[in-house]
Every structure is written in C-alpha cells, then in structure tokens.
Scaffold this motif. Sequence first.
Motif: not given
Length: 194
Positions: A149, A151, A170-172, A174-179
């Motif tokens: 995945e 990063n 840094s984020c994956g 899913a975390e980027l979509q949440d942001l």
Amino acid sequence: LLLLLLVGCVKMELAKQVVDELKVASTINQQNFDSILDDCQQMLLNSSNQTLPSLDVEDVEDKQAHAGLLALFVEAAKHNTSEDTIRSMLEEISFQDERINSVISIHENNTVKSRSNLRKIASELPHIVDVAWRLDLNLKGKDVERSHEPNYTITFITENAGERSSHEFSCGVAELQDLVDAFKSASKSVADLM
C-alpha cells in the motif's frame, strides 16, 4: 451601490459607545480634531513592540473623540471597510465633509500597515498557506501477505502572526481519505456559517 453599502455596514458594526464618541468627535474644534487624527495615525503606524506616542489630551471630550476615532480606524482596518461605508457612517453621525475626507484619507493611507500590525497582536490559530506531498511506495519485500500500500508524506506550511512553520506526517490511503473528508466537512461547516 446601496446593497454594497449595506453589506459593508453589516461587516463592521460599531458599539454604541464608539458611535457616541464619534458624535463627540464631530463637534470638537478643528485644531483639536486635527491633533487627535495625527495621534491616531501615529498609533496605527506603530507596531506592537514600539512605544506609543504619549497622548497629551486634557479635555474629556477630546479623550472621547480620540477613543472613538481610534476604534473606528481599528475596526475599519480589521474588516477592510470601504471608503463609501466609512463615509456613510460618518455622514449619519453628522460629520462635516472636510472631516470625513480627513478620516478617509488616514484610513486609506494606513490600512495595509494597520492590518499588518493587527495580525501581529491577534490571537488566532495558524492558517494553512501551502501543502506539499510525496508518495512513497515500497516495492521490495519478501512478505507476500503484506500488500504494498502506498504511504503519503504530507507537509503543511502554516502561518501565524507572520511566522511560517512546517508540520509533516505520514499516512496511508485510508487515513488520507479520512483527512480529506474532515477538511470537506470543516469547509462545509464554515460555508454554512457564512
């Protein structure tokens, strides 16, 4: 034009006390009025770390006029109020045209510096002024069960009181979509308030 004036008036509302002090300013003698305008201009041009000029005002009416005019200048700079809005406000208070022109001249000549000085002393949250991002993808690895995945490395550049700072994380995916969803929700909330 009337709609623009009304919109400008809605943005900048002066307290009743300030309006009363401006009414006093419309009645004082011209020499004192000019002196008070000069003091206000010096105060507007000083940044927060400099010594303010000493106010040599004895008369109570002159002190009220000084407070009212200074409050007008600060509020007008804070809301980036137009010349027409200021003119209509002062005309309602029965200012003479010569005095209105003097006030508008000082406002127009000092707005940029006044706004800059207000930003220096304001207590506010940092503003995001720039974003940089980088995609990292690790393709090597013997672990078959691990999906490769991407990063993301995100860098926010923020500004507060003229000072810039950098915030990196840094984020994956899913975390980027949440942001992104959180930013969209915040943006919608702000739009609903306006």
